[in-house]
Design an enzyme around this catalytic site. Structure first.
Site, mmCIF file in Angstrom:
data_model
loop_
_atom_site.group_PDB
_atom_site.id
_atom_site.type_symbol
_atom_site.label_atom_id
_atom_site.label_comp_id
_atom_site.label_asym_id
_atom_site.label_seq_id
_atom_site.Cartn_x
_atom_site.Cartn_y
_atom_site.Cartn_z
ATOM 1 N N GLY A 197 0.850 -1.191 0.000
ATOM 2 C CA GLY A 197 0.000 0.000 0.000
ATOM 3 C C GLY A 197 0.878 1.230 0.000
ATOM 4 N N GLY A 211 0.559 5.312 0.239
ATOM 5 C CA GLY A 211 -0.415 6.384 0.469
ATOM 6 C C GLY A 211 0.264 7.695 0.762
ATOM 7 N N LYS A 212 -0.565 8.666 1.139
ATOM 8 C CA LYS A 212 -0.045 9.980 1.479
ATOM 9 C C LYS A 212 0.665 9.935 2.814
ATOM 10 C CE LYS A 212 -3.096 13.035 1.798
ATOM 11 N NZ LYS A 212 -4.496 13.141 1.639
ATOM 12 N N GLU A 213 0.098 9.156 3.712
ATOM 13 C CA GLU A 213 0.594 9.160 5.083
ATOM 14 C C GLU A 213 1.493 7.979 5.411
ATOM 15 O OE1 GLU A 213 -1.722 11.475 7.845
ATOM 16 O OE2 GLU A 213 -0.435 12.299 6.307
ATOM 17 N N LYS A 222 5.663 -0.789 7.682
ATOM 18 C CA LYS A 222 4.971 0.475 7.383
ATOM 19 C C LYS A 222 5.867 1.640 7.768
ATOM 20 C CE LYS A 222 0.760 3.115 8.627
ATOM 21 N NZ LYS A 222 -0.562 3.054 9.280
ATOM 22 N N LYS A 228 1.713 -9.598 8.521
ATOM 23 C CA LYS A 228 1.025 -9.285 7.263
ATOM 24 C C LYS A 228 -0.374 -9.880 7.319
ATOM 25 C CE LYS A 228 1.024 -9.877 2.345
ATOM 26 N NZ LYS A 228 0.650 -11.109 1.667
ATOM 27 N N ASP A 287 -10.555 6.703 13.048
ATOM 28 C CA ASP A 287 -10.481 6.834 11.586
ATOM 29 C C ASP A 287 -11.052 5.567 10.960
ATOM 30 O OD1 ASP A 287 -9.930 7.905 9.079
ATOM 31 O OD2 ASP A 287 -7.868 7.183 9.058
ATOM 32 N N ASN A 306 -9.787 0.853 6.328
ATOM 33 C CA ASN A 306 -8.898 0.461 7.416
ATOM 34 C C ASN A 306 -9.305 -0.864 8.054
ATOM 35 O OD1 ASN A 306 -7.083 2.561 7.121
ATOM 36 N ND2 ASN A 306 -8.269 3.950 8.409
HETATM 37 N N1 LIG Z 1 -0.264 -5.439 8.173
HETATM 38 C C1 LIG Z 1 -0.603 -5.304 6.897
HETATM 39 N N2 LIG Z 1 -0.723 -6.360 6.067
HETATM 40 C C2 LIG Z 1 -1.084 -6.214 4.779
HETATM 41 N N3 LIG Z 1 -1.348 -5.018 4.203
HETATM 42 C C3 LIG Z 1 -1.250 -3.920 4.965
HETATM 43 C C4 LIG Z 1 -0.883 -3.987 6.337
HETATM 44 N N4 LIG Z 1 -0.878 -2.736 6.843
HETATM 45 C C5 LIG Z 1 -1.223 -1.923 5.828
HETATM 46 N N5 LIG Z 1 -1.452 -2.617 4.691
HETATM 47 C C6 LIG Z 1 -1.859 -2.057 3.380
HETATM 48 O O1 LIG Z 1 -1.324 -0.750 3.246
HETATM 49 C C7 LIG Z 1 -2.369 0.235 3.119
HETATM 50 C C8 LIG Z 1 -2.033 1.487 3.921
HETATM 51 O O2 LIG Z 1 -1.936 1.154 5.290
HETATM 52 P P1 LIG Z 1 -2.564 2.071 6.418
HETATM 53 O O3 LIG Z 1 -4.027 2.218 6.197
HETATM 54 O O4 LIG Z 1 -2.114 1.522 7.709
HETATM 55 O O5 LIG Z 1 -1.835 3.440 6.166
HETATM 56 P P2 LIG Z 1 -2.431 4.894 5.848
HETATM 57 O O6 LIG Z 1 -1.588 5.854 6.532
HETATM 58 O O7 LIG Z 1 -3.887 4.957 6.080
HETATM 59 O O8 LIG Z 1 -2.175 5.002 4.326
HETATM 60 P P3 LIG Z 1 -3.127 5.804 3.332
HETATM 61 O O9 LIG Z 1 -2.692 7.225 3.442
HETATM 62 O O10 LIG Z 1 -2.850 5.151 2.022
HETATM 63 O O11 LIG Z 1 -4.545 5.570 3.808
HETATM 64 C C9 LIG Z 1 -3.613 -0.465 3.614
HETATM 65 O O12 LIG Z 1 -4.755 0.038 2.993
HETATM 66 C C10 LIG Z 1 -3.374 -1.924 3.287
HETATM 67 O O13 LIG Z 1 -3.784 -2.220 1.979
HETATM 68 MG MG LIG Z 2 -5.470 3.702 6.090
#
Ligand SMILES: Nc1ncnc2c1ncn2[C@@H]1O[C@H](COP(=O)(O)OP(=O)(O)OP(=O)(O)O)[C@@H](O)[C@H]1O
Ligand SMILES: [Mg+2]
Length: 300
Positions: free
Chosen positions: A101, A103-105, A120, A186, A225, A230
């Site tokens: 994944g 993302g922005k954050e 992460k 994971k 959130d 999520n």
């Molecule tokens: N433990 C994990 N196992 C598998 N995939 C994961 C796991 N943690 C996160 N991901 C994947 O990574 C993506 C982003 O993780 P997370 O939601 O924790 O971060 P976020 O800060 O919300 O990122 P975003 O800004 O993209 O929403 C998730 O939507 C998921 O698809």
């Molecule tokens: Mg998220």
């Protein structure tokens, strides 16, 4: 976007990491670390500092700027490399895999030790930092070091919360944390947003999720959130992830967040699975029953 530094790791040498951690240390005091201070911070000779700076600049791990003085700062890639190296040295991580994944954050990658894990990197503060940066020419600090500080704090917070919640609440098992990075189990399955639940599964999944919200509340946290992005679902059940913004239940707005989380979930299920969620189910009532520990199930 921040590049994946895993591929760089094999070509980086111990002294490159001395340099990076020297810059990191200097950044506790100011965003742009003076060139002259680096030999001391990095425990390297002058010549070595020059050589290492060049290697790290070329690889986009540090950035150089001459304002009143020649200064260096870590790029997110440099910070990633430091965290990654630490996690490899601790043997938390063996192999690197593909992105899970982006993302922005955050950036999430699959990694392996004896089993598949997720790494992460927190990126909180990055976008703001870049924007602020364009407008103003900072030479001094505090706000500055902030992207590193903000991202590290978010990772620490998420790791701590996962440790408190696991295994009572269905969250990914936390494994390790360093700087702005956390390693966790994971998860298998798909995001709820992409899942196609059978009509007869809908209420069961919603019930599981509300149960996890209740379990987290009991353990002292409100996610704050909660959304279809999520949550992971698979045959075995659900997992709720992405916890850095969670608030303790004694937070002044905790009950508001709790209600909003439930509203998000109910709203999502009602939109995606019309007529599968009973009309009389309300987020207020659910929030109330969770807050006073009387919640049992949404099914009669
Ligand atoms: N433990 C994990 N196992 C598998 N995939 C994961 C796991 N943690 C996160 N991901 C994947 O990574 C993506 C982003 O993780 P997370 O939601 O924790 O971060 P976020 O800060 O919300 O990122 P975003 O800004 O993209 O929403 C998730 O939507 C998921 O698809
Ligand atoms: Mg998220």
């Amino acid at each position: 976007m921040v590049r994946n530094v895993a591929e760089l790791l094999p070509e980086l040498e111990a002294e490159d990491f001395y340099l990076l951690s020297g810059v990191e240390q200097g950044m506790r005091f100011s965003e742009w670390v003076q060139r002259e201070k680096l030999p001391k911070f990095a425990s390297l000779t002058e010549e070595e500092v020059d050589y290492r700076l060049e290697r790290c600049l070329k690889r986009g791990l540090v950035e150089k700027k001459t304002i009143q003085y020649e200064g260096y700062t870590l790029q997110f890639e440099g910070y990633d490399a430091l965290a990654l190296r630490t996690l490899v040295e601790r043997e938390t991580i063996g192999e690197f895999g593909s992105p899970l994944g982006v993302g922005k954050e955050s950036d999430v990658y699959e990694v392996r030790s004896y089993k598949p894990l997720a790494l992460k990197y927190h990126r909180e503060g990055y976008t703001n930092f870049r924007e602020v940066h364009k407008e103003r020419d900072y030479t001094s600090d505090k706000e500055h070091v902030s992207w590193m500080y903000t991202a590290r704090k978010a990772a620490e917070r998420e790791h701590d919360i996962l440790e408190e919640l696991y295994p009572d609440v269905a969250v990914p098992r936390p494994i390790d944390q360093n700087r702005h990075a956390i390693v966790m189990e994971k998860m298998d399955g798909v995001e709820l947003s992409r899942a196609k639940l059978e009509a007869d599964q809908v209420l069961g999944v919603l019930d599981l999720l509300v149960g996890e919200v209740a379990g987290a509340y009991e353990a002292g946290y409100v996610h704050a959130d909660m959304s279809e992005y999520n949550v992971f679902v698979n045959e075995e059940g659900v997992k709720v992830f992405d916890w850095p913004q969670a608030v303790p239940t004694d937070h002044a707005n905790a009950d508001e967040f709790l209600e909003r989380d439930l509203e998000n979930l109910l709203g999502y299920f009602r939109r995606k699975y019309p007529r599968r969620v009973p009309d009389d189910l309300s987020s207020d009532d659910l929030a109330e029953s969770i807050a006073d520990s009387s919640f049992e199930s949404i099914r009669e």
